[in-house]
Design a protein around this motif. Structure first.
Motif, short mmCIF file in Angstrom:
data_model
loop_
_atom_site.label_atom_id
_atom_site.label_comp_id
_atom_site.label_asym_id
_atom_site.label_seq_id
_atom_site.Cartn_x
_atom_site.Cartn_y
_atom_site.Cartn_z
N VAL A 181 33.85 55.97 81.79
CA VAL A 181 32.99 56.71 80.87
C VAL A 181 32.98 58.19 81.24
O VAL A 181 33.02 58.56 82.42
N ALA A 182 32.90 59.02 80.21
CA ALA A 182 32.81 60.46 80.42
C ALA A 182 31.36 60.91 80.51
O ALA A 182 31.09 62.01 81.00
N CYS A 183 30.45 60.06 80.04
CA CYS A 183 29.02 60.40 80.06
C CYS A 183 28.25 59.26 80.73
O CYS A 183 28.36 58.10 80.32
N CYS B 169 30.39 63.51 70.34
CA CYS B 169 28.93 63.36 70.44
C CYS B 169 28.57 62.46 71.61
O CYS B 169 29.25 61.46 71.89
N VAL B 170 27.48 62.82 72.28
CA VAL B 170 26.94 62.03 73.38
C VAL B 170 25.45 61.80 73.11
O VAL B 170 24.87 62.36 72.17
N HIS B 171 24.83 60.98 73.92
CA HIS B 171 23.40 60.72 73.79
C HIS B 171 22.63 62.04 73.81
O HIS B 171 22.95 62.95 74.58
N LYS B 172 21.61 62.13 72.96
CA LYS B 172 20.88 63.40 72.83
C LYS B 172 20.18 63.81 74.11
O LYS B 172 19.89 65.00 74.32
N ASP B 173 19.91 62.85 75.01
CA ASP B 173 19.23 63.17 76.25
C ASP B 173 20.20 63.42 77.41
O ASP B 173 19.76 63.71 78.53
N ALA B 174 21.49 63.29 77.14
CA ALA B 174 22.47 63.55 78.20
C ALA B 174 22.48 65.04 78.54
O ALA B 174 22.40 65.90 77.66
N VAL B 175 22.61 65.35 79.80
CA VAL B 175 22.56 66.73 80.27
C VAL B 175 23.96 67.17 80.70
O VAL B 175 24.57 66.54 81.57
N GLU B 176 24.43 68.24 80.09
CA GLU B 176 25.75 68.76 80.45
C GLU B 176 25.73 69.25 81.89
O GLU B 176 24.79 69.89 82.34
N GLY B 177 26.77 68.91 82.63
CA GLY B 177 26.84 69.28 84.03
C GLY B 177 26.20 68.28 84.95
O GLY B 177 26.40 68.32 86.17
N VAL B 178 25.41 67.37 84.37
CA VAL B 178 24.77 66.31 85.16
C VAL B 178 25.31 64.94 84.72
O VAL B 178 25.83 64.18 85.54
N ASP B 179 25.18 64.67 83.42
CA ASP B 179 25.66 63.39 82.89
C ASP B 179 27.10 63.46 82.39
O ASP B 179 27.77 62.43 82.31
N TYR B 180 27.55 64.63 82.03
CA TYR B 180 28.91 64.77 81.50
C TYR B 180 29.35 66.22 81.65
O TYR B 180 28.53 67.12 81.83
N ASP B 181 30.66 66.41 81.58
CA ASP B 181 31.19 67.77 81.45
C ASP B 181 32.19 67.75 80.31
O ASP B 181 32.90 66.76 80.08
N VAL B 182 32.24 68.84 79.58
CA VAL B 182 33.02 68.92 78.35
C VAL B 182 34.52 68.74 78.61
O VAL B 182 35.20 68.02 77.85
N PRO B 183 35.12 69.35 79.62
CA PRO B 183 36.56 69.15 79.83
C PRO B 183 36.96 67.69 80.02
O PRO B 183 37.98 67.24 79.49
N THR B 184 36.16 66.93 80.76
CA THR B 184 36.46 65.50 80.95
C THR B 184 36.30 64.74 79.65
O THR B 184 37.12 63.88 79.31
N LEU B 185 35.25 65.07 78.92
CA LEU B 185 34.97 64.39 77.65
C LEU B 185 36.08 64.61 76.64
O LEU B 185 36.44 63.69 75.89
N THR B 186 36.62 65.81 76.60
CA THR B 186 37.52 66.20 75.50
C THR B 186 39.00 66.18 75.87
O THR B 186 39.85 66.40 75.00
N ALA B 187 39.33 65.92 77.13
CA ALA B 187 40.71 66.10 77.59
C ALA B 187 41.71 65.27 76.82
O ALA B 187 42.76 65.78 76.40
#
Length: 430
Positions: A301-303, A355-373
């Motif tokens: 998972v990315a998130c 799109c990720v869960h609305k309560d997910a925190v960037e840099g904590v729960d996910y990072d954009v480069p991993t999500l979008t690679a």
């Protein structure tokens, strides 16, 4: 013996008539790609915009793009601009992005937030329901209620936003929505937020973009990032002694996964309606390879914050295709959606939204480069393939080639759908 290549004849200007287009449609050879004018002709492109994009349900956005009252997006489809806004009661509305005074475009930006809709030209002002509430210097006899914004048909299918520009849109969308809601609802896209959006211009015809998407014959050797999470036999293969065991193992994996997911309340079985409905669609939930969690470089998972009420990361990938212009992948941790908008006969916009869960925190729960690679790489690879295809069909040597019955059946379904809907348009049907 070789056959001398014949030059491709393109009809130009007003000489192109519906009768000529009808002849081109009637000549279409089943099981083969389309003739060159379908991809190159400006007249065919204009017919595409009239008979396909102005008359069918078009996927344009996800609901999290307009999450709060006053949030809006604009979407351009050919010469039409559509304004989608969330009103104060949290309802979504769609209007032609055209002032009722002298036709000025109301909102120029792709996305933003507003209190009322104010025309920048003469400040005619509309509320979020499209009602004209202010217009200076129009006299005592002027009737504001006769100058509301023109509405556009809008449907929110579990967070996926579709519009139709026709006065009378295809009625089968409600059936499609009823069949798809059980598949999509558990992912709760309406309760997500947009983590990233990327726009890519492909120098090729929109049908080449869709054809490329509807098969994975090309995936091995072209998409090393994407195929990390795909089973070897998950995108079709000609069966034979060399792969019979592998195909059987994959089919058993799919069967076992479906049993597990169905027991969890997640519909997974394939629905195949790409060329049997006006609003053609297809869906299926398939297992992912290796860690089996998500379409990422690690297949994990990315998130960390899973969607909806999910606690299990290994829910495979739910794919949803719609004719004529979208595909989507729903996983346990994120959703990625693709909208294809023709810009000209030889230019196409591909808009990808994660799109990720609305309560997910960037840099904590996910990072954009991993999500979008994975999909950033895949989209760029597909862009090059589409552009090479467009260059190829422009050659006088091009002839419609045969589709593989094992790996390109969905391309044939797209072409069947396209030809049937164009025939209906040329023939005056809806």
């Amino acid at each position: 013996m070789t056959t001398k290549a014949q030059p491709v004849t393109l009809h130009t200007g007003k000489a192109w008539a519906n009768a000529q287009l009808q002849q081109l449609l009637e000549r279409r050879l089943p099981g083969h790609s389309l003739e060159a004018p379908f991809y190159l002709s400006e007249e065919v492109f204009q017919a595409d915009m009239e008979y396909i994009f102005a008359r069918h349900w078009i996927f344009v956005a996800v609901a999290p793009q307009v999450a709060e009252p006053g949030d809006y997006i604009t979407v351009d489809v050919g010469q039409d601009s559509v304004l989608i806004v969330r009103d104060d009661d949290m309802n979504l509305k769609a209007f032609h992005n055209v002032c009722r005074h002298r036709g000025s475009r109301l909102c120029e930006e792709h996305q933003g937030s507003l209190g009322n809709i104010v025309c920048p030209y003469h400040q005619w002002t509309y509320d979020l329901d499209g009602n004209l509430i202010h217009a200076d210097h129009m006299g005592e006899t002027f009737l504001r209620d006769q100058h509301s914004l023109h509405k556009v048909h809008l449907r929110n299918l579990e967070g996926l936003l579709f519009i139709c520009l026709a006065d009378e849109p295809p009625q089968d969308f409600e059936d499609v929505a009823a069949r798809m809601r059980p598949y999509l609802a558990p992912h709760k896209l309406n309760d997500c937020k947009v983590a990233a959006q990327v726009e890519l211009i492909e120098e090729g015809n929109w049908k080449l973009t869709l054809e490329n998407n509807r098969e994975c014959y090309h995936c091995v050797g072209n998409h090393p990032e994407l195929t990390i999470s795909l089973y070897e036999h998950g995108f079709g293969a000609q069966p034979g002694p060399q792969n019979a065991e592998g195909i059987a193992q994959f089919e058993q994996t799919v069967k076992d996964s479906h049993c597990r997911w169905e027991a969890m309340g997640l519909p997974s079985a394939r629905i195949e309606e790409l060329d049997t409905l006006i609003t053609g669609f297809r869906t299926q939930r398939l297992p992912l390879d290796r860690a089996g969690e998500s379409q990422t470089m690690s297949t994990e998972v990315a998130c960390k914050k899973l969607l909806g009420d999910f606690t299990d990361k290994s829910l495979g990938g739910l794919s949803f295709w719609t004719q004529p212009n979208s595909w989507h992948h729903f996983m346990s941790d994120h959703v990625v959606s693709f909208s294809v908008i023709p810009l000209s006969a030889g230019r196409t916009l591909v808009r990808t939204t994660w799109c990720v869960h609305k309560d997910a925190v960037e840099g904590v729960d996910y990072d954009v480069p991993t999500l979008t690679a994975v999909w950033n790489a895949t989209n760029d690879q597909d862009r090059r393939l589409v552009e090479a295809s467009h260059a190829g069909v422009s050659s006088r040597a091009y002839r419609p080639g045969p589709y593989s019955p094992f790996t390109e059946s969905l391309v044939e379904a797209f072409s069947n759908w396209y030809v049937s809907r164009m025939r209906a348009g040329v023939g005056g049907a809806r």
